[in-house]
Design a protein around this motif. Structure first.
Motif, PDB file in Angstrom:
ATOM      1  N   SER A 350       0.828  -1.202   0.000  1.00  0.00           N
ATOM      2  CA  SER A 350       0.000   0.000   0.000  1.00  0.00           C
ATOM      3  C   SER A 350       0.865   1.256   0.000  1.00  0.00           C
ATOM      4  O   SER A 350       0.565   2.227  -0.700  1.00  0.00           O
ATOM      5  CB  SER A 350      -0.919   0.011   1.225  1.00  0.00           C
ATOM      6  N   LEU A 351       1.927   1.254   0.781  1.00  0.00           N
ATOM      7  CA  LEU A 351       2.821   2.413   0.803  1.00  0.00           C
ATOM      8  C   LEU A 351       3.457   2.630  -0.563  1.00  0.00           C
ATOM      9  O   LEU A 351       3.567   3.767  -1.039  1.00  0.00           O
ATOM     10  CB  LEU A 351       3.911   2.214   1.863  1.00  0.00           C
ATOM     11  N   LEU A 352       3.891   1.539  -1.195  1.00  0.00           N
ATOM     12  CA  LEU A 352       4.508   1.659  -2.515  1.00  0.00           C
ATOM     13  C   LEU A 352       3.528   2.255  -3.507  1.00  0.00           C
ATOM     14  O   LEU A 352       3.878   3.161  -4.285  1.00  0.00           O
ATOM     15  CB  LEU A 352       4.986   0.287  -2.988  1.00  0.00           C
ATOM     16  N   ARG A 353       2.295   1.768  -3.485  1.00  0.00           N
ATOM     17  CA  ARG A 353       1.295   2.300  -4.423  1.00  0.00           C
ATOM     18  C   ARG A 353       0.945   3.749  -4.103  1.00  0.00           C
ATOM     19  O   ARG A 353       0.769   4.576  -5.009  1.00  0.00           O
ATOM     20  CB  ARG A 353       0.047   1.429  -4.386  1.00  0.00           C
ATOM     21  N   ALA A 354       0.825   4.043  -2.818  1.00  0.00           N
ATOM     22  CA  ALA A 354       0.462   5.407  -2.442  1.00  0.00           C
ATOM     23  C   ALA A 354       1.545   6.401  -2.855  1.00  0.00           C
ATOM     24  O   ALA A 354       1.255   7.452  -3.434  1.00  0.00           O
ATOM     25  CB  ALA A 354       0.216   5.492  -0.945  1.00  0.00           C
ATOM     26  N   TRP A 355       2.796   6.073  -2.572  1.00  0.00           N
ATOM     27  CA  TRP A 355       3.879   7.006  -2.876  1.00  0.00           C
ATOM     28  C   TRP A 355       4.297   6.947  -4.342  1.00  0.00           C
ATOM     29  O   TRP A 355       5.204   7.654  -4.753  1.00  0.00           O
ATOM     30  CB  TRP A 355       5.064   6.764  -1.944  1.00  0.00           C
TER      31      TRP A 355
END
Length: 488
Positions: A350-355
């Motif tokens: 999720s962090l990878l997709r968000a950032w």
């Protein structure tokens, strides 16, 4: 369709106001006696009381469109009335493109009364029409051809000579009316006559060259001014609240004759072709897991670990998007609920997709804003269908509380529109238009918009009328703002 009776009545009110103020005026062309009123009026007023005449027009709802700064001795004004734009060009002198070709005070002294307005004497009117067509239009217009012909047959040449003696253009005018048919048929010949007349006017008026140079310089400087001239109006609201219909009606109204050029641009913050390669954006339900949610899941309760080997194998396959076997699917639900490893993998993904998503959507939105800025700099009003603020509601059909601070930061990074309109509609109407929108989602969306409205001072618009009526009401409410920002 323009209401001709309305336009004529507006002109009559203006004539009455000028007469009551005892300001001398006359129309430079006899356009009001035709079947349809003209798109704009050219009116000559007493130069000594020009500022008073401007005040009279402003009190009657007219706003300056182009000032004497860009068109010497002439000010263009526009009024919005009942869905129409009514224009008046107010002349301090008998001028065309900064070129004075007759004495205004002499024209006013010989004016004649016609109905509720005044016209120049026939000799003055003949010269005005002829030079307007040659100098300004570069050809003899069909609508003025017969009038010039009729005036030339009844005007005394000696009177005409006295009228043009100051500027030395009598011979040129006589040559034109003596061979009017040829000039009417041959625009190239009219162009050559125009050059000769301008040369003569330059000799008669030594300051003309410098005045026209200054006029052209100011226009070029205005075109190079980096500041956006035209406003940016953003329309927000839940899907089904009437944005598309209202923005279309708003732009159609602004683009009417004598109005303000306008265009609709979609400026929604949910990506376009440049972001479609990102699967399952941070708003996809069931995938997103923020750091705070992960912390609560892992340390707020103690999930039981399933087999490490099964957890690793199924987690890796799930994260990679590979299909699971029937047995693996049976374990998958337990792993999602019990495995710290799986929860951590979801959080990292999720962090990878968000950032990835947020920097890219920021770049795309600034690209969209740049497109709007370029149009606004040229004087085109931009009507934004959605804006960066829509990011606070989540996605097009999903409301989400995740990454709220990040989304709020992006809203702060963007320039605020000139004005933001938040559209409200009856919930039953919205749900009838958008059958894929649930009442719960509608309440969540509306709550997010209302919160933003309070924070950013949006202007609420109830879409309980026809789009055309709403657009007219908005233009009337903000007409002064439009005219002030778009004046030259």
């Amino acid at each position: 369709m323009v209401d001709q009776a309305l336009v004529r009545s507006e002109y009559s009110l203006l004539f009455e106001a000028l007469s009551e103020a005892d300001i001398g005026f006359c129309l430079l062309r006899d356009d009001l006696r035709g079947e349809t009123p003209p798109d704009d009026l050219d009116m000559l007023v007493d130069s000594a009381r020009f500022d008073e005449a401007l005040d009279v027009l402003k009190r009657n709802g007219y706003r300056i469109r182009v000032s004497e700064r860009l068109i010497p001795f002439k000010t263009s004004l526009v009024k919005h009335a009942c869905g129409h734009f009514i224009a008046v060009d107010l002349h301090r002198e008998v001028v065309q493109g900064g070129i004075i070709y007759m004495d205004g005070q002499s024209v006013l002294a010989g004016r004649e009364s016609v109905d509720d307005y005044f016209l120049p004497a026939d000799s003055d009117l003949l010269a005005i029409l002829a030079f307007h067509n040659v100098i300004g239009k570069r050809h003899i217009q069909e609508k003025h051809y017969s009038q010039i012909r009729a005036l030339s047959e009844r005007v005394d040449r000696e009177t005409l000579r006295l009228t043009l003696s100051e500027y030395g253009t009598y011979d040129y005018l006589c040559g034109l009316i003596d061979d009017l048919d040829a000039y009417h048929r041959e625009p190239d010949r009219t162009e050559r006559l125009r050059d000769d007349i301008i040369k003569q006017l330059r000799r008669a008026n030594p300051g003309l060259r410098g005045r026209r140079f200054l006029m052209r310089l100011r226009r070029r400087l205005r075109r190079r001014d980096p500041r956006p001239r035209a406003p940016l109006y953003a329309f927000l609201g839940v899907d089904g609240s009437g944005k598309s219909s209202l923005t279309a009606a708003f732009v159609e109204l602004l683009n009417r004759k004598n109005g303000f050029p306008a265009v609709v641009l979609y400026m929604g913050p949910w990506g376009g072709r440049r972001l479609r390669f990102i699967p399952n954006s941070p708003y996809a339900p069931g995938y997103s897991l923020t750091v705070g949610e992960w912390f609560g899941e892992v340390f707020g309760r103690k999930p039981r670990e399933v087999g490490l080997v099964d957890s690793v194998r199924i987690t890796l396959k799930s994260v990679a998007g590979r299909s699971l076997t029937k047995e693996e699917r049976a374990l998958h639900k337990n792993i999602r609920e019990q495995s710290r490893l799986y929860l951590t993998a979801r959080m990292l993904r999720s962090l990878l997709r968000a950032w990835t998503f947020f920097p890219l959507i920021t770049m795309e939105m600034y690209y969209r804003y740049w497109q709007a800025y370029r149009k606004r700099r040229r004087g085109t009003t931009v009507i934004a269908d959605r804006y960066i603020y829509d990011l606070m509601t989540g996605s097009m059909r999903r409301s989400t509380p995740q990454y709220r601070r990040t989304r709020l930061l992006l809203c702060r990074l963007f320039p605020r529109p000139t004005r933001t309109f938040l559209l409200h509609a009856d919930p039953e109407t919205i749900l009838a238009r958008k059958d894929d929108l649930s009442p719960e989602m509608l309440r969540d969306f509306q709550a997010a918009y209302d919160e933003m409205s309070e924070k950013y001072a949006f202007e609420t618009v109830e879409t309980d009328q026809l789009p055309e009526a709403l657009a007219q009401r908005l233009v009337e409410r903000h007409y002064d703002e439009l005219a002030e920002r778009l004046r030259y």
